[in-house]
Design an enzyme around this catalytic site. Structure first.
Site, mmCIF file in Angstrom:
data_model
loop_
_atom_site.group_PDB
_atom_site.id
_atom_site.type_symbol
_atom_site.label_atom_id
_atom_site.label_comp_id
_atom_site.label_asym_id
_atom_site.label_seq_id
_atom_site.Cartn_x
_atom_site.Cartn_y
_atom_site.Cartn_z
ATOM 1 N N GLY A 9 0.821 -1.217 0.000
ATOM 2 C CA GLY A 9 0.000 0.000 0.000
ATOM 3 C C GLY A 9 0.851 1.261 0.000
ATOM 4 N NE ARG A 34 -2.711 -4.571 -4.272
ATOM 5 C CZ ARG A 34 -1.677 -3.717 -4.280
ATOM 6 N NH1 ARG A 34 -0.536 -4.065 -4.831
ATOM 7 N NH2 ARG A 34 -1.758 -2.529 -3.692
ATOM 8 C CE1 TYR A 140 -9.506 6.659 6.734
ATOM 9 C CE2 TYR A 140 -9.156 4.330 6.342
ATOM 10 C CZ TYR A 140 -8.665 5.589 6.603
ATOM 11 O OH TYR A 140 -7.311 5.770 6.742
HETATM 12 C C1 VAH Z 1 -8.080 8.694 2.831
HETATM 13 N N1 VAH Z 1 -5.665 9.016 2.609
HETATM 14 O O1 VAH Z 1 -8.218 9.623 2.066
HETATM 15 C C2 VAH Z 1 -6.717 8.498 3.483
HETATM 16 C C3 VAH Z 1 -6.642 9.241 4.786
HETATM 17 C C4 VAH Z 1 -7.107 11.393 5.960
HETATM 18 C C5 VAH Z 1 -7.192 10.669 4.686
HETATM 19 O O2 VAH Z 1 -7.248 8.548 5.813
HETATM 20 O O3 VAH Z 1 -8.989 7.938 3.098
#
Ligand code: VAH
Length: 310
Positions: A9, A34, A140
């Site tokens: 990643g 992967r 997330y």
């Molecule tokens: C995203 N790059 O965009 C990540 C990060 C604060 C952004 O968590 O989901």
């Protein structure tokens, strides 16, 4: 030795390089679901590994006598909105696997990345404090907020030495970005060099906390090498370097590529970005383990354009 999950990643790749540089190629085991780019695959031991598979993970830890795990495997904000249950499964079950290995004393130390995504639209958005209201509105962000609570629980309940950083948007050139809302700040440099024009998926005044990858990697190693008793926060540390909007990063590119131009065509990621802070207060990280950023926007633009141009 050290195991990196999600080594292919954006952060995992650079962490693998940095740890191999520092500790020697063969003590750092890279793994991912992967295979990664050639230079990563050629730089030391690699294992195909699903971070949500506890038994497979346990086998790799035993085989290589792993003492530390960096869990960099996750589904980022934009992709997680498209596949909420897959994101929750990956982000949480991988964390439980690693925390439980530490609880069973099969490993000694864990790094797990959180994110400014743990904050929501009713969090104070300027100089967001270490401790504040956190009502994340993205899959997330919810997974990262919950993950922070579990890290803190495993530290308090089982003495697990887990350490974490709330990364801002990270800007890097060694890998292509993958599914993040802040990825515009990477794509824009590629486009500035190839087509001299970029259509940004965020509004021009969308200010977000950002950091150049070299700062993020240095902070991660600094935290992991600190004495355990210096680490007062076992959920996750705020970390900051700079904040800018698409308009401001475009200006910094135009100062080097005058005929570069940008247009704006916001998509679903605008709502995600609008729920995140404009700037972060990282004074606790500065106090506890001596953090200090080194890259501002001008230096970042110079590094990105110089390295991508090669
Ligand atoms: C995203 N790059 O965009 C990540 C990060 C604060 C952004 O968590 O989901």
């Amino acid at each position: 030795s050290i195991l990196i999950l999600g080594a292919c990643g954006q952060i995992g790749t650079e962490l693998t390089y940095a740890l191999r540089e520092k500790y020697g190629d063969n003590t750092i085991i890279a793994s991912d679901i992967r295979e990664g780019n050639e230079s990563l695959m050629d730089s030391g031991p690699f294992e195909l590994l699903d971070a949500t598979d506890y038994n497979a993970l346990e086998e790799v830890v035993a085989y290589y006598e792993i003492s530390e795990v960096y869990l960099m495997a996750a589904m980022l904000s934009a992709t997680a909105e498209k596949f909420p249950m897959r994101a929750w499964n990956l982000n949480m079950n991988s964390l439980f696997n690693v925390l439980n290995l530490a609880k069973e004393k099969k490993i000694d130390k864990v790094f797990w990345p959180s994110s400014i995504a743990v904050f929501g639209s009713n969090t104070p958005s300027e100089n967001t404090p270490q401790n504040t209201i956190m009502e994340p509105s993205t899959v997330y962000g919810i997974s990262k907020q919950s993950g922070e609570r579990w890290c803190n629980y495993y530290f308090n309940k089982y003495g697990v030495d887990v350490r974490s950083i709330r990364y801002p948007g990270l800007i890097s050139w060694k890998t292509m970005p993958g599914g993040g809302t802040t990825d515009y700040a990477i794509e824009i440099y590629h486009k500035a060099l190839t087509s001299k024009t970029y259509t940004c998926f965020l509004e021009k005044d969308t200010k977000l906390p950002m950091m150049f990858m070299d700062d993020a990697i240095r902070a991660t190693l600094l935290l992991m090498e600190s004495d355990s008793e210096d680490i007062k926060i076992r959920s996750s540390y705020n970390l900051a370097a700079m904040s800018f909007s698409p308009e401001e990063i475009a200006d910094s590119i135009q100062s080097r590529i005058p005929d570069f131009n940008i247009t704006y065509d916001p998509d679903f990621r605008q709502e995600i970005a609008d729920s995140w802070p404009n700037s972060i207060d990282d004074s606790q990280a500065r106090i506890d383990w001596g953090w200090k950023s080194e890259f501002d926007l001008e230096k970042t633009t110079a590094e990105m354009l110089d390295n991508l141009a090669k």
